[in-house]
Design an enzyme around this catalytic site. Structure first.
Site, short mmCIF file in Angstrom:
data_model
loop_
_atom_site.label_atom_id
_atom_site.label_comp_id
_atom_site.label_asym_id
_atom_site.label_seq_id
_atom_site.Cartn_x
_atom_site.Cartn_y
_atom_site.Cartn_z
N GLY A 1 1.48 0.27 -4.42
CA GLY A 1 1.96 -1.13 -4.95
C GLY A 1 1.99 -2.14 -3.72
O GLY A 1 2.59 -3.27 -4.04
N HIS A 2 1.93 -1.81 -2.41
CA HIS A 2 1.90 -2.67 -1.42
C HIS A 2 0.78 -2.63 -0.50
O HIS A 2 0.93 -2.18 0.42
CB HIS A 2 2.95 -2.34 -0.61
CG HIS A 2 3.49 -3.61 0.35
ND1 HIS A 2 3.22 -3.77 1.47
CD2 HIS A 2 4.59 -4.59 0.24
CE1 HIS A 2 3.73 -4.83 1.97
NE2 HIS A 2 4.51 -5.29 1.25
N PHE A 3 -0.13 -3.37 -0.72
CA PHE A 3 -0.85 -3.74 -1.93
C PHE A 3 -1.96 -3.11 -2.41
O PHE A 3 -2.92 -2.51 -1.75
CB PHE A 3 -1.27 -5.45 -1.80
CG PHE A 3 -0.15 -6.07 -1.16
CD1 PHE A 3 0.92 -6.86 -2.14
CD2 PHE A 3 -0.07 -6.45 0.01
CE1 PHE A 3 1.89 -7.18 -1.61
CE2 PHE A 3 1.30 -7.06 0.53
CZ PHE A 3 2.03 -7.63 -0.17
#
EC number: 4.2.1.59
Length: 145
Positions: free
Chosen positions: A46-48
């Site tokens: 999720g990052h990224f």
């Protein structure tokens, strides 16, 4: 220190153990440790997703874990004996470059002072000699069990 000895001095486990090896330690003074950053780290989902970067707070946490090892070894205490090091503060935090999959993060911490279980460290995280993050980190040693 290899990962087995590190696990004696840190209570953290996957996915939150952020120190893979300690190569230098001078009790009461300094530590040099490493975190090998892999695309398999769960935070990269999720990052990224299309530009994976290690979150800055996890770089700070990795430095704090290195500080915890230095503190525990200096005072000859272990989590197995009911002690824990809490990250209680950070000052003068600066991020200078992103940390990405494939990087080897070198974690350096030097004791500024320690008194009655409160420790302050000057920390640096570098990749290939280039500064990624610097901070002053404050930890508190506490008996929890």
């Amino acid at each position: 220190m290899d990962i087995n000895e590190i696990r004696e001095y840190l209570p953290h486990r996957y996915p939150f153990l952020l120190v893979d090896r300690v190569t230098e330690i001078t009790l009461g003074e300094t530590i040099v440790a490493y975190k090998n950053v892999s695309i398999n780290e769960p935070f990269f989902n999720g990052h990224f997703p299309h530009h994976p970067i290690m979150p800055g707070v996890l770089i700070i946490e990795a430095m704090a874990q290195a500080c915890g090892i230095l503190g525990f070894k200096t005072v000859n205490k272990l989590p197995a004996d009911g002690y824990v090091y809490y990250l209680v503060g950070s000052d003068n935090v600066r991020f200078k470059r992103p940390v990405m999959p494939g990087d080897q993060l070198r974690l350096e911490a030097n004791v500024i002072r320690g008194k009655r279980g409160i420790w302050k460290f000057a920390c640096r995280a570098t990749v290939d000699g280039e500064l990624a993050c610097e901070a002053e980190i404050i930890c508190a040693e506490r008996k929890v069990a």
